[in-house]
Design a protein around this motif. Structure first.
Motif, PDB file in Angstrom:
ATOM      1  N   GLY A 153     -52.200   3.759 -13.762  1.00 23.15           N
ATOM      2  CA  GLY A 153     -53.349   3.033 -14.330  1.00 23.15           C
ATOM      3  C   GLY A 153     -53.962   3.819 -15.485  1.00 23.15           C
ATOM      4  N   GLU A 154     -53.277   4.897 -15.928  1.00 22.59           N
ATOM      5  CA  GLU A 154     -53.853   5.752 -16.971  1.00 22.59           C
ATOM      6  C   GLU A 154     -53.142   5.594 -18.304  1.00 22.59           C
ATOM      7  N   TYR A 155     -53.906   5.797 -19.367  1.00 24.19           N
ATOM      8  CA  TYR A 155     -53.310   5.755 -20.710  1.00 24.19           C
ATOM      9  C   TYR A 155     -54.196   6.567 -21.653  1.00 24.19           C
ATOM     10  N   ILE A 156     -53.649   6.854 -22.817  1.00 25.82           N
ATOM     11  CA  ILE A 156     -54.399   7.610 -23.826  1.00 25.82           C
ATOM     12  C   ILE A 156     -54.321   6.830 -25.128  1.00 25.82           C
ATOM     13  N   ARG A 157     -55.435   6.721 -25.849  1.00 26.98           N
ATOM     14  CA  ARG A 157     -55.393   6.030 -27.154  1.00 26.98           C
ATOM     15  C   ARG A 157     -54.464   6.782 -28.123  1.00 26.98           C
ATOM     16  N   VAL A 158     -53.887   6.074 -29.079  1.00 23.95           N
ATOM     17  CA  VAL A 158     -53.050   6.729 -30.080  1.00 23.95           C
ATOM     18  C   VAL A 158     -53.938   7.721 -30.849  1.00 23.95           C
ATOM     19  N   GLY A 159     -53.472   8.949 -30.931  1.00 26.64           N
ATOM     20  CA  GLY A 159     -54.234   9.995 -31.640  1.00 26.64           C
ATOM     21  C   GLY A 159     -55.377  10.546 -30.800  1.00 26.64           C
ATOM     22  N   GLY A 160     -55.476  10.137 -29.537  1.00 29.96           N
ATOM     23  CA  GLY A 160     -56.588  10.603 -28.713  1.00 29.96           C
ATOM     24  C   GLY A 160     -56.152  11.610 -27.677  1.00 29.96           C
ATOM     25  N   GLU A 161     -57.111  12.114 -26.897  1.00 33.43           N
ATOM     26  CA  GLU A 161     -56.794  13.086 -25.858  1.00 33.43           C
ATOM     27  C   GLU A 161     -57.342  12.661 -24.505  1.00 33.43           C
ATOM     28  N   THR A 162     -58.398  11.831 -24.562  1.00 32.18           N
ATOM     29  CA  THR A 162     -59.050  11.457 -23.302  1.00 32.18           C
ATOM     30  C   THR A 162     -58.167  10.510 -22.494  1.00 32.18           C
ATOM     31  N   ILE A 163     -58.039  10.811 -21.218  1.00 33.81           N
ATOM     32  CA  ILE A 163     -57.280   9.918 -20.335  1.00 33.81           C
ATOM     33  C   ILE A 163     -58.211   8.801 -19.891  1.00 33.81           C
ATOM     34  N   ARG A 164     -57.774   7.575 -20.096  1.00 36.52           N
ATOM     35  CA  ARG A 164     -58.587   6.417 -19.714  1.00 36.52           C
ATOM     36  C   ARG A 164     -57.918   5.671 -18.571  1.00 36.52           C
ATOM     37  N   LYS A 165     -58.729   4.919 -17.857  1.00 42.36           N
ATOM     38  CA  LYS A 165     -58.199   4.167 -16.701  1.00 42.36           C
ATOM     39  C   LYS A 165     -58.266   2.680 -16.981  1.00 42.36           C
ATOM     40  N   THR A 166     -57.327   1.949 -16.471  1.00 41.74           N
ATOM     41  CA  THR A 166     -57.393   0.494 -16.623  1.00 41.74           C
ATOM     42  C   THR A 166     -56.935  -0.188 -15.341  1.00 41.74           C
ATOM     43  N   ASN A 167     -57.421  -1.410 -15.164  1.00 40.73           N
ATOM     44  CA  ASN A 167     -57.051  -2.192 -13.981  1.00 40.73           C
ATOM     45  C   ASN A 167     -56.461  -3.533 -14.448  1.00 40.73           C
ATOM     46  N   THR A 168     -55.670  -3.459 -15.506  1.00 32.86           N
ATOM     47  CA  THR A 168     -55.107  -4.694 -16.067  1.00 32.86           C
ATOM     48  C   THR A 168     -53.866  -5.113 -15.280  1.00 32.86           C
ATOM     49  N   ARG A 169     -53.778  -6.396 -14.999  1.00 37.63           N
ATOM     50  CA  ARG A 169     -52.551  -6.878 -14.347  1.00 37.63           C
ATOM     51  C   ARG A 169     -51.520  -7.198 -15.429  1.00 37.63           C
ATOM     52  N   ILE A 170     -50.290  -6.821 -15.178  1.00 43.37           N
ATOM     53  CA  ILE A 170     -49.275  -7.084 -16.204  1.00 43.37           C
ATOM     54  C   ILE A 170     -48.327  -8.194 -15.769  1.00 43.37           C
ATOM     55  N   ILE A 171     -48.176  -9.145 -16.652  1.00 48.31           N
ATOM     56  CA  ILE A 171     -47.125 -10.140 -16.475  1.00 48.31           C
ATOM     57  C   ILE A 171     -46.202  -9.964 -17.673  1.00 48.31           C
ATOM     58  N   ALA A 172     -44.973  -9.568 -17.389  1.00 48.62           N
ATOM     59  CA  ALA A 172     -44.036  -9.344 -18.506  1.00 48.62           C
ATOM     60  C   ALA A 172     -43.041 -10.486 -18.569  1.00 48.62           C
ATOM     61  N   ALA A 173     -42.531 -10.728 -19.766  1.00 51.21           N
ATOM     62  CA  ALA A 173     -41.538 -11.792 -19.899  1.00 51.21           C
ATOM     63  C   ALA A 173     -40.409 -11.330 -20.786  1.00 51.21           C
ATOM     64  N   SER A 174     -39.243 -11.902 -20.522  1.00 57.15           N
ATOM     65  CA  SER A 174     -38.106 -11.551 -21.353  1.00 57.15           C
ATOM     66  C   SER A 174     -37.108 -12.699 -21.378  1.00 57.15           C
ATOM     67  N   HIS A 175     -36.516 -12.921 -22.555  1.00 59.56           N
ATOM     68  CA  HIS A 175     -35.475 -13.938 -22.582  1.00 59.56           C
ATOM     69  C   HIS A 175     -34.106 -13.283 -22.389  1.00 59.56           C
ATOM     70  N   VAL A 176     -34.103 -11.922 -22.425  1.00 63.14           N
ATOM     71  CA  VAL A 176     -32.834 -11.260 -22.112  1.00 63.14           C
ATOM     72  C   VAL A 176     -32.880 -10.780 -20.667  1.00 63.14           C
ATOM     73  N   ASN A 177     -31.720 -10.636 -20.073  1.00 63.17           N
ATOM     74  CA  ASN A 177     -31.633 -10.167 -18.705  1.00 63.17           C
ATOM     75  C   ASN A 177     -31.894  -8.657 -18.706  1.00 63.17           C
ATOM     76  N   LEU A 178     -33.020  -8.250 -18.116  1.00 54.97           N
ATOM     77  CA  LEU A 178     -33.409  -6.840 -18.216  1.00 54.97           C
ATOM     78  C   LEU A 178     -32.504  -5.930 -17.378  1.00 54.97           C
ATOM     79  N   ALA A 179     -31.946  -6.466 -16.296  1.00 57.80           N
ATOM     80  CA  ALA A 179     -31.034  -5.642 -15.495  1.00 57.80           C
ATOM     81  C   ALA A 179     -29.829  -5.248 -16.362  1.00 57.80           C
ATOM     82  N   LYS A 180     -29.406  -6.188 -17.200  1.00 54.79           N
ATOM     83  CA  LYS A 180     -28.286  -5.914 -18.092  1.00 54.79           C
ATOM     84  C   LYS A 180     -28.712  -4.894 -19.161  1.00 54.79           C
TER      85      LYS A 180
END
Ligand SMILES: Nc1ncnc2c1ncn2[C@@H]1O[C@H](COP(=O)(O)OP(=O)(O)OP(=O)(O)O)[C@@H](O)[C@H]1O
Length: 484
Positions: A258-285
């Motif tokens: 749940g952690e990330y850092i802004r580009v060019g930053g140092e502070t570790i930030r927290k997020t509670n975002t839910r991710i829904i990812a999509a792909s038209h290619v087969n990711l296992a492949k």
């Protein structure tokens, strides 16, 4: 009130349920193993069962299948820890009504679920599901796969798990993601979509994680990223397969911690975002090809929803067309001939392409006719593909020999599509395509044998056990009639 079975090897879980359920006037039987399960279902009839997915002597999924066989009307909920959420999702696909995660932190929600399952609740909740899907423009007709997909999406929407949506372009991945967001507890929080393939790596990272002032040329002031803006909301990562390996590492970190850092930053930030990812290619492949990280796929693919292409659900075509006609606010309709042409087309651009065809036809037909005829369809739809496209193609001899397999496949798909989907078709045309197939097979065998005998017709005919005259006939050479 109902008869409820609880199977869990953790005795406290059983005691907890007994207390909760008996307090609400239900009769409860507790079992602690697969063996107990089999004994209890032989002795009693249950209305609802709670089954742990991980038992010392049995797999909860197998118990669920057995329960559905011996008592199909019994509702079932599987219980899971975080590491077994994937199995729980499988259980829903195998007929479980829901899954719950241990430890139970929301007792009221659990009570609501029990009430719903013991009453006729699920039906009304199904109505809500279809209404919501329609409001958000995700139309499903009668196709079973699409209905099962929608039900699974609706059930997991309320859980805090990441979702991976796979499907060809234009199948509705983004609309489905929007549906999941709106059916979730996060519905009043932001839903933000990002196409990972549309921007450069730096821009994508700055969009997702934000940047500090001066992080790169052009970063004149600090900027919040989507993980900050959509905190508590949903982030739709479209074309995730296009994200660079460096960005994938950063995404993996957010998913794991749940952690990330802004580009060019140092502070570790927290997020509670839910991710829904999509792909038209087969990711296992893509993992096999080393363009996608396996650990990231593992994290994203807690729930995988695969939207079938439109050509595999052509029975839903009329319903989609009606929906688009309504959406476009037109009194026009399509002739039956149009609909059956559309059912014979293979829709590489899926629902998006269908929408465009409908829109185009309406624009052309408006003011000219009330019923849209085939004349208003684009050229690609005017030729019945299953028969026309194959036979109209002039191929070289070499192609003909090499492509028999592809031809047979295409021919069979075309006929099977008609068999499954057409309520109106031209049988004469189908039968004539069988004759065409016969000719094609005959010719292909002759050509192959001629290749092997370096053009020696006599030898080729002998090896095929036909006369030279028949061979010439199969090659469609003038004047050759095998019966003569
Ligand atoms: N089931 C559906 N019912 C109604 N409209 C749909 C459905 N599926 C897709 N559409 C419409 O088709 C178009 C494409 O949908 P969407 O953008 O969700 O597809 P996608 O799979 O995300 O495409 P891409 O892979 O190209 O990003 C949109 O206009 C959408 O409204």
């Amino acid at each position: 009130m109902g008869n409820i079975l609880v199977i869990d090897d953790e005795r406290e879980v059983g005691t907890f349920f007994q207390h909760l359920l008996e307090g609400r006037g239900n009769k409860v039987k507790l079992g602690f193993s697969g063996e107990d399960f089999f004994q209890l279902i032989q002795q009693y009839k249950f209305d609802l069962a709670f089954i742990d997915v991980k038992l010392p002597d049995a797999n909860g999924l197998n118990l669920l299948k057995q329960l559905k066989r011996s008592c199909p009307s019994c509702k079932a909920v599987v219980m899971t820890g975080y590491s077994t959420v994937k199995t729980a999702v499988e259980a829903i696909k195998h007929g479980a009504n829901d899954y719950i995660e241990k430890p139970f932190d929301d007792i009221e929600q659990l009570e609501r679920l029990i009430d719903e399952l013991l009453s006729d609740g699920p039906l009304s909740s199904q109505d809500d599901m279809y209404k919501l899907a329609e409001t958000l423009g995700f139309i499903v007709g009668t196709n079973k796969e699409m209905n099962d997909l929608l039900k699974l999406a609706y059930k997991i929407a309320k859980k805090n798990v990441n979702v991976l949506i796979e499907g060809e372009t234009g199948t509705g991945k983004e609309v489905l993601a929007h549906f999941i967001h709106n059916a979730s507890m996060r519905y009043d929080q932001p839903f933000i979509g990002v196409n990972c393939g549309a921007v450069s790596e730096t821009l994508l990272e700055s969009e997702l994680f934000g940047h500090e002032k001066g992080a790169f040329t052009g970063a004149v002031k600090e900027k919040k990223g989507i993980f900050e803006i959509a905190n508590r909301g949903t982030l739709f990562l479209d074309e995730i397969g296009e994200a660079s390996l460096a960005t994938q590492v950063k995404l993996l970190r957010v998913l794991e911690t749940g952690e990330y850092i802004r580009v060019g930053g140092e502070t570790i930030r927290k997020t509670n975002t839910r991710i829904i990812a999509a792909s038209h290619v087969n990711l296992a492949k893509a993992v096999e090809e080393k363009t996608f990280r396996e650990d990231l796929l593992y994290r994203l693919d807690v729930v995988k929803l695969t939207i079938p292409p439109l050509r595999e659900r052509l029975e839903d075509l009329p319903i989609l067309i009606d929906y688009f006609l309504k959406k476009l606010n037109t009194p026009l309709s399509f002739s039956e001939d149009c609909i059956s042409r559309m059912k014979q087309y293979h829709w590489p651009g899926n629902v998006r392409e269908l929408y465009n065809v409908v829109k185009r036809a309406i624009t052309l037909a408006e003011g000219e006719t009330e019923v849209i005829t085939v004349d208003y369809l684009p050229e690609k739809l005017k030729v019945p593909l299953h028969l026309g496209q194959v036979s109209n193609n002039k191929r070289s001899t070499k192609d003909e020999v090499e492509d028999l397999e592809a031809y047979l496949q295409k021919w069979m798909n075309g006929v099977l599509a008609l068999w499954k989907n057409s309520d109106r078709l031209d049988l004469e045309q189908v039968i004539s395509s069988v004759k065409e197939l016969e000719t094609k097979i005959g010719r292909s065998f002759v050509m192959k044998m001629l290749k092997e005998t370096l053009g020696n017709r006599k030898e080729a005919a002998e090896r095929l056990n036909i006369s030279v005259r028949t061979l010439r006939y199969l090659l469609k050479e003038k004047g050759a009639d095998p019966k003569a």
